[in-house]
Motif scaffolding. Structure first.
Motif, PDB file in Angstrom:
ATOM      1  N   GLY A 470      40.429   2.705  13.944  1.00 31.13           N
ATOM      2  CA  GLY A 470      39.955   3.900  13.276  1.00 31.13           C
ATOM      3  C   GLY A 470      39.554   5.004  14.230  1.00 31.13           C
ATOM      4  O   GLY A 470      39.064   6.043  13.804  1.00 31.13           O
ATOM      5  N   TYR A 471      39.779   4.813  15.545  1.00 30.99           N
ATOM      6  CA  TYR A 471      39.376   5.801  16.542  1.00 30.99           C
ATOM      7  C   TYR A 471      40.610   6.255  17.338  1.00 30.99           C
ATOM      8  O   TYR A 471      41.179   5.473  18.108  1.00 30.99           O
ATOM      9  CB  TYR A 471      38.341   5.211  17.501  1.00 30.99           C
ATOM     10  CG  TYR A 471      37.028   4.895  16.837  1.00 30.99           C
ATOM     11  CD1 TYR A 471      36.012   5.851  16.759  1.00 30.99           C
ATOM     12  CD2 TYR A 471      36.809   3.647  16.264  1.00 30.99           C
ATOM     13  CE1 TYR A 471      34.815   5.566  16.136  1.00 30.99           C
ATOM     14  CE2 TYR A 471      35.615   3.349  15.634  1.00 30.99           C
ATOM     15  CZ  TYR A 471      34.619   4.305  15.575  1.00 30.99           C
ATOM     16  OH  TYR A 471      33.438   4.022  14.950  1.00 30.99           O
ATOM     17  N   PRO A 472      41.037   7.500  17.189  1.00 27.61           N
ATOM     18  CA  PRO A 472      42.220   7.986  17.912  1.00 27.61           C
ATOM     19  C   PRO A 472      42.079   7.887  19.427  1.00 27.61           C
ATOM     20  O   PRO A 472      43.073   7.757  20.131  1.00 27.61           O
ATOM     21  CB  PRO A 472      42.332   9.450  17.470  1.00 27.61           C
ATOM     22  CG  PRO A 472      41.572   9.535  16.195  1.00 27.61           C
ATOM     23  CD  PRO A 472      40.464   8.546  16.300  1.00 27.61           C
ATOM     24  N   GLU A 473      40.850   7.963  19.945  1.00 27.10           N
ATOM     25  CA  GLU A 473      40.632   7.908  21.395  1.00 27.10           C
ATOM     26  C   GLU A 473      40.227   6.510  21.849  1.00 27.10           C
ATOM     27  O   GLU A 473      39.613   6.356  22.913  1.00 27.10           O
ATOM     28  CB  GLU A 473      39.548   8.921  21.799  1.00 27.10           C
ATOM     29  CG  GLU A 473      39.878  10.355  21.428  1.00 27.10           C
ATOM     30  CD  GLU A 473      41.193  10.815  22.035  1.00 27.10           C
ATOM     31  OE1 GLU A 473      41.451  10.483  23.208  1.00 27.10           O
ATOM     32  OE2 GLU A 473      41.968  11.485  21.335  1.00 27.10           O
ATOM     33  N   PHE A 474      40.542   5.507  21.062  1.00 29.64           N
ATOM     34  CA  PHE A 474      40.229   4.128  21.438  1.00 29.64           C
ATOM     35  C   PHE A 474      40.760   3.871  22.851  1.00 29.64           C
ATOM     36  O   PHE A 474      41.934   4.113  23.133  1.00 29.64           O
ATOM     37  CB  PHE A 474      40.887   3.170  20.443  1.00 29.64           C
ATOM     38  CG  PHE A 474      40.494   1.734  20.597  1.00 29.64           C
ATOM     39  CD1 PHE A 474      39.201   1.319  20.327  1.00 29.64           C
ATOM     40  CD2 PHE A 474      41.421   0.786  21.010  1.00 29.64           C
ATOM     41  CE1 PHE A 474      38.835  -0.014  20.465  1.00 29.64           C
ATOM     42  CE2 PHE A 474      41.070  -0.538  21.152  1.00 29.64           C
ATOM     43  CZ  PHE A 474      39.776  -0.940  20.874  1.00 29.64           C
ATOM     44  N   PRO A 475      39.911   3.390  23.792  1.00 31.17           N
ATOM     45  CA  PRO A 475      40.260   3.411  25.229  1.00 31.17           C
ATOM     46  C   PRO A 475      41.165   2.266  25.685  1.00 31.17           C
ATOM     47  O   PRO A 475      40.917   1.627  26.703  1.00 31.17           O
ATOM     48  CB  PRO A 475      38.885   3.322  25.908  1.00 31.17           C
ATOM     49  CG  PRO A 475      38.060   2.528  24.956  1.00 31.17           C
ATOM     50  CD  PRO A 475      38.513   2.940  23.576  1.00 31.17           C
ATOM     51  N   LEU A 476      42.244   2.022  24.956  1.00 32.07           N
ATOM     52  CA  LEU A 476      43.236   1.033  25.370  1.00 32.07           C
ATOM     53  C   LEU A 476      44.439   1.768  25.949  1.00 32.07           C
ATOM     54  O   LEU A 476      44.973   2.678  25.315  1.00 32.07           O
ATOM     55  CB  LEU A 476      43.664   0.171  24.186  1.00 32.07           C
ATOM     56  CG  LEU A 476      44.706  -0.919  24.484  1.00 32.07           C
ATOM     57  CD1 LEU A 476      44.124  -1.975  25.422  1.00 32.07           C
ATOM     58  CD2 LEU A 476      45.201  -1.568  23.192  1.00 32.07           C
ATOM     59  N   HIS A 477      44.869   1.375  27.152  1.00 30.47           N
ATOM     60  CA  HIS A 477      45.942   2.083  27.841  1.00 30.47           C
ATOM     61  C   HIS A 477      46.933   1.099  28.458  1.00 30.47           C
ATOM     62  O   HIS A 477      46.644  -0.093  28.609  1.00 30.47           O
ATOM     63  CB  HIS A 477      45.373   2.988  28.936  1.00 30.47           C
ATOM     64  CG  HIS A 477      44.460   4.052  28.425  1.00 30.47           C
ATOM     65  ND1 HIS A 477      44.919   5.229  27.871  1.00 30.47           N
ATOM     66  CD2 HIS A 477      43.100   4.106  28.361  1.00 30.47           C
ATOM     67  CE1 HIS A 477      43.890   5.966  27.504  1.00 30.47           C
ATOM     68  NE2 HIS A 477      42.780   5.306  27.780  1.00 30.47           N
ATOM     69  N   ILE A 478      48.077   1.635  28.852  1.00 37.93           N
ATOM     70  CA  ILE A 478      49.151   0.838  29.438  1.00 37.93           C
ATOM     71  C   ILE A 478      49.113   0.958  30.948  1.00 37.93           C
ATOM     72  O   ILE A 478      49.083   2.058  31.498  1.00 37.93           O
ATOM     73  CB  ILE A 478      50.525   1.315  28.933  1.00 37.93           C
ATOM     74  CG1 ILE A 478      50.613   1.194  27.405  1.00 37.93           C
ATOM     75  CG2 ILE A 478      51.648   0.522  29.599  1.00 37.93           C
ATOM     76  CD1 ILE A 478      51.803   1.930  26.807  1.00 37.93           C
ATOM     77  N   LYS A 479      49.103  -0.192  31.617  1.00 40.70           N
ATOM     78  CA  LYS A 479      49.303  -0.230  33.067  1.00 40.70           C
ATOM     79  C   LYS A 479      50.733  -0.705  33.290  1.00 40.70           C
ATOM     80  O   LYS A 479      51.093  -1.802  32.895  1.00 40.70           O
ATOM     81  CB  LYS A 479      48.317  -1.176  33.746  1.00 40.70           C
ATOM     82  CG  LYS A 479      48.600  -1.395  35.232  1.00 40.70           C
ATOM     83  CD  LYS A 479      47.686  -2.448  35.821  1.00 40.70           C
ATOM     84  CE  LYS A 479      48.088  -2.826  37.235  1.00 40.70           C
ATOM     85  NZ  LYS A 479      49.374  -3.567  37.302  1.00 40.70           N
ATOM     86  N   TRP A 480      51.540   0.137  33.910  1.00 38.22           N
ATOM     87  CA  TRP A 480      52.936  -0.202  34.142  1.00 38.22           C
ATOM     88  C   TRP A 480      53.032  -1.453  34.998  1.00 38.22           C
ATOM     89  O   TRP A 480      52.273  -1.614  35.953  1.00 38.22           O
ATOM     90  CB  TRP A 480      53.618   0.982  34.839  1.00 38.22           C
ATOM     91  CG  TRP A 480      55.094   0.815  35.078  1.00 38.22           C
ATOM     92  CD1 TRP A 480      56.100   1.173  34.245  1.00 38.22           C
ATOM     93  CD2 TRP A 480      55.711   0.256  36.236  1.00 38.22           C
ATOM     94  NE1 TRP A 480      57.320   0.874  34.808  1.00 38.22           N
ATOM     95  CE2 TRP A 480      57.110   0.303  36.035  1.00 38.22           C
ATOM     96  CE3 TRP A 480      55.235  -0.306  37.430  1.00 38.22           C
ATOM     97  CZ2 TRP A 480      58.008  -0.165  36.976  1.00 38.22           C
ATOM     98  CZ3 TRP A 480      56.131  -0.776  38.367  1.00 38.22           C
ATOM     99  CH2 TRP A 480      57.504  -0.698  38.130  1.00 38.22           C
ATOM    100  N   PRO A 481      53.940  -2.404  34.731  1.00 43.16           N
ATOM    101  CA  PRO A 481      54.916  -2.293  33.649  1.00 43.16           C
ATOM    102  C   PRO A 481      54.531  -2.973  32.335  1.00 43.16           C
ATOM    103  O   PRO A 481      55.057  -2.617  31.296  1.00 43.16           O
ATOM    104  CB  PRO A 481      56.139  -2.996  34.246  1.00 43.16           C
ATOM    105  CG  PRO A 481      55.545  -4.075  35.105  1.00 43.16           C
ATOM    106  CD  PRO A 481      54.281  -3.496  35.672  1.00 43.16           C
ATOM    107  N   ASN A 482      53.607  -3.957  32.353  1.00 41.48           N
ATOM    108  CA  ASN A 482      53.447  -4.753  31.139  1.00 41.48           C
ATOM    109  C   ASN A 482      52.026  -5.243  30.891  1.00 41.48           C
ATOM    110  O   ASN A 482      51.824  -6.274  30.256  1.00 41.48           O
ATOM    111  CB  ASN A 482      54.385  -5.975  31.191  1.00 41.48           C
ATOM    112  CG  ASN A 482      54.094  -6.886  32.374  1.00 41.48           C
ATOM    113  OD1 ASN A 482      53.363  -6.529  33.291  1.00 41.48           O
ATOM    114  ND2 ASN A 482      54.662  -8.081  32.353  1.00 41.48           N
ATOM    115  N   ASP A 483      51.026  -4.521  31.383  1.00 42.52           N
ATOM    116  CA  ASP A 483      49.634  -4.915  31.153  1.00 42.52           C
ATOM    117  C   ASP A 483      48.925  -3.889  30.293  1.00 42.52           C
ATOM    118  O   ASP A 483      49.281  -2.703  30.294  1.00 42.52           O
ATOM    119  CB  ASP A 483      48.882  -5.067  32.482  1.00 42.52           C
ATOM    120  CG  ASP A 483      49.318  -6.303  33.251  1.00 42.52           C
ATOM    121  OD1 ASP A 483      49.743  -7.279  32.596  1.00 42.52           O
ATOM    122  OD2 ASP A 483      49.240  -6.297  34.491  1.00 42.52           O
TER     123      ASP A 483
END
Length: 632
Positions: A470-483
């Motif tokens: 429900g939070y557009p800025e939820f702090p989940l991000h992609i670390k290249w290549p697969n984490d």
């Protein structure tokens, strides 16, 4: 090693790469295809969008990550024990098996480290709680220098290789040769440590003379060459009817920093022996008596019962597939004949109906999952409460039932989870652990860019988590290549893609492990929500929504090309305009983005006209140190 790849060249990569129930009519494939797309439009599902919009709110970043107790500090990545056996896989297997009964199962990973990794990789990190050296084979000066540096940083080392260490103390005629133990701890600094060597030889001569006359010994040697880095204490200890131990401790440390023994490796790792347990405890490793949970049977269930009934080539009552072999029986036959016990070689599976009591699980809400799924992939679920690894199970299912392409294999816990490069992957309860597979025509657009599939999946996972939070800025991000990372600090998940070829298509298998509600080994998605969050993310919804998004973005890439997708990917990743060092070439570059295949596209700092791409096959991205290096 072909590290940089010019972007104009062709690339070929080998990837390891409670609603209505019991419905009897299965919709067509077109229904699922259309529903998958409709699920992302407000016109098709206004209730869904309204529900999400009602909880969406902008929250400052500092207010995230507040759901944990303020006294709890999550680890950035799991602690690890490194084992070096000189390439002896059988010895590693024996040591790993013994460690499985001594280490906390959801906190510490164990790695079989090669000589190349020991010399080349930056393994001496805070998360490395101990190094077990079970062999001295191939350990040259370069390797010993790395071990010495780790020791000098209060690293913990256990020597379980009897042949060249304390065995020489009890079996060598020349007492001067006994001082070679200092070399094992401090490398080739013989001249600098000359005085310490002499004193240590005297210490050994004096105490080794006592051994034949005494059943026990407990003596201490303190170094005097502090100026050359030899700031340590040595304790020589032997209990009656027990092996001889030598503890070497950095002064100021609360625990031994290195432990030597004249016991054989087999003595140390024997099931009825506490020697390894006591050794780990002596260097400060958290040990406990651990019992591995028994493997369990599987449950095969579909959104519509008729889906399973229409599967071509479904063979009941016989062992099929690879390892583990799978044995399927319907519930009525199970009531009569039962099912054999699950083992590493055999997975018994009960085929159940949606409306039956057998189609329920206290650890997985099938209704919640099927309410969320909108894709043809995932309409059939194979749930295993305790599994070896979902990767092996999906491969066995593919081999035994090739027509079953809509299945997703889900485990509540894995005891042999694997990550990239075959590394161990901790898989406690509370994680979303799943695998699914599908075929791609070799004539399709995406078949020409297969590596992009892992990035499509990562985008799907991030977007699914953000929508469910429900939070557009939820702090989940992609670390290249697969984490997957919480901001740039804590790893919370990862994925693995495997690909094989068959006739006119590619068979792709995707596996994922994502921390959802588990408090170990690092942090989880629900830890990343603000305290006032009204909802919690469930693994059932996350798995289903991720598959939904993956199906959508894969079709979008096929229909519209890479540009729209790459824009979305760059929105979610951590590396835009990041400067990194290509360590094997000592060249600094700036990351521009990913190319159409998903490789890193970079620009040379020394030659701005030089733009090239870097594949992930054999390379690893150390984000914290800002370098890309070959992975051994």
């Amino acid at each position: 090693m072909n590290f940089p790849r010019v972007i104009s060249n062709a690339r070929h990569i080998a990837l390891l790469f409670t609603g209505d129930r019991g419905r009897s009519v299965s919709p067509s494939f077109e229904y699922y295809q259309n529903r998958s797309l409709r699920g992302f439009t407000s016109a098709a599902n206004p209730h869904r969008v309204a529900t999400r919009n009602s909880t969406v709110r902008q929250v400052p970043l500092y207010q995230f990550l507040t759901s944990r107790s303020s006294s709890f500090k999550a680890m950035c990545k799991p602690n690890s024990v490194l084992v070096y056996t000189g390439g002896n896989d059988s010895l590693y297997s024996d040591i790993r098996h013994r460690l499985s009964f001594l280490l906390p199962p959801d906190e510490i990973t164990v790695f079989n480290v090669s000589i190349q990794a020991l010399k080349k990789q930056p393994w001496a990190e805070k998360s490395t709680v101990c190094v077990i050296l079970a062999s001295t084979n191939d350990l040259d000066d370069e390797a010993w220098e790395k071990i010495q540096a780790y020791f000098n940083q209060n690293g913990k080392i256990i020597f379980v290789c009897q042949n060249k260490l304390l065995a020489s103390i009890t079996g060598c005629d020349s007492s001067k040769a006994n001082a070679s133990i200092l070399r094992f701890a401090f490398g080739s600094q013989n001249n600098k440590l000359k005085d310490t060597n002499k004193e240590f030889v005297k210490f050994l001569e004096k105490n080794m003379k006592k051994l034949p006359k005494s059943t026990a010994i407990n003596e201490t040697f303190r170094s005097k060459d502090v100026s050359v880095g030899a700031n340590f204490t040595v304790v020589l200890k032997k209990e009656p009817d027990a092996p001889l131990f030598l503890y070497m401790q950095n002064n100021g440390s609360l625990h031994a920093s290195a432990l030597f023994s004249d016991a054989t490796t087999q003595q140390l790792i024997a099931p009825n022996s506490n020697l390894l347990k006591d050794s780990l405890r002596s260097v400060g490793v958290n040990v406990c008596d651990t019992t591995m949970p028994p493997l369990t049977k599987g449950i095969l269930i579909a959104e519509y019962d008729s889906i399973i009934e229409s599967i071509a080539g479904l063979r009941l009552g016989e062992e099929i597939g690879l390892q583990p072999r799978i044995l399927l029986r319907k519930s009525d036959v199970v009531e009569e004949l039962g099912l054999p016990e699950a083992t590493e070689k055999l997975l018994p599976i009960e085929v159940v109906n949606r409306d039956s009591d057998a189609g329920t699980s206290k650890n997985f809400d099938f209704n919640l999952y099927f309410e969320q799924i909108h894709s043809k992939i995932g309409q059939v679920v194979l749930l295993v409460d305790v599994a070896t690894t979902t990767m092996d199970i999906i491969e066995s299912v593919n081999a035994g039932i090739p027509s079953l392409e809509s299945v997703v294999v889900i485990a509540n816990r894995q005891i042999s989870g694997r990550g990239r490069g075959g590394n161990e992957f901790l898989c406690p309860r509370g994680m979303a652990m799943f695998n699914f597979s599908f075929s791609i025509s070799k004539k399709s657009r995406i078949a020409k860019h297969l590596p992009i599939l892992q990035h499509i999946f990562c985008v799907a996972l991030v977007e699914a988590a953000r929508n469910l939070s429900g939070y557009p800025e939820f702090p989940l991000h992609i670390k290249w290549p697969n984490d997957l990372y919480c901001e740039r600090s804590h790893k919370v998940g990862g994925m693995l893609l495997q690909c094989s070829t068959r006739d006119d298509s590619f068979r792709v298998s995707i596996g994922c492990g994502m921390n959802v509600s588990n408090d170990k080994p690092t942090m989880c998605l629900n830890d990343m929500l603000p305290k006032e969050a009204e909802t919690r993310i469930t693994k059932e919804q996350l798995i289903a929504e991720t598959i939904n998004k993956f199906t959508y973005y894969m079709k979008d890439y096929e229909d519209n090309g890479p540009e729209t997708f790459k824009k979305k990917y760059h929105e979610y990743w951590l590396h835009s305009q990041q400067e990194v060092l290509l360590s094997d070439f000592n060249e600094r570059v700036t990351i521009r983005g990913i190319d159409d295949d998903g490789y890193l596209q970079v620009r040379s700092k020394s030659n701005p006209d030089k733009i090239f791409s870097i594949g992930d096959d054999g390379n690893t991205f150390d984000m914290m140190k800002g370098l890309i290096r070959h992975k051994y």
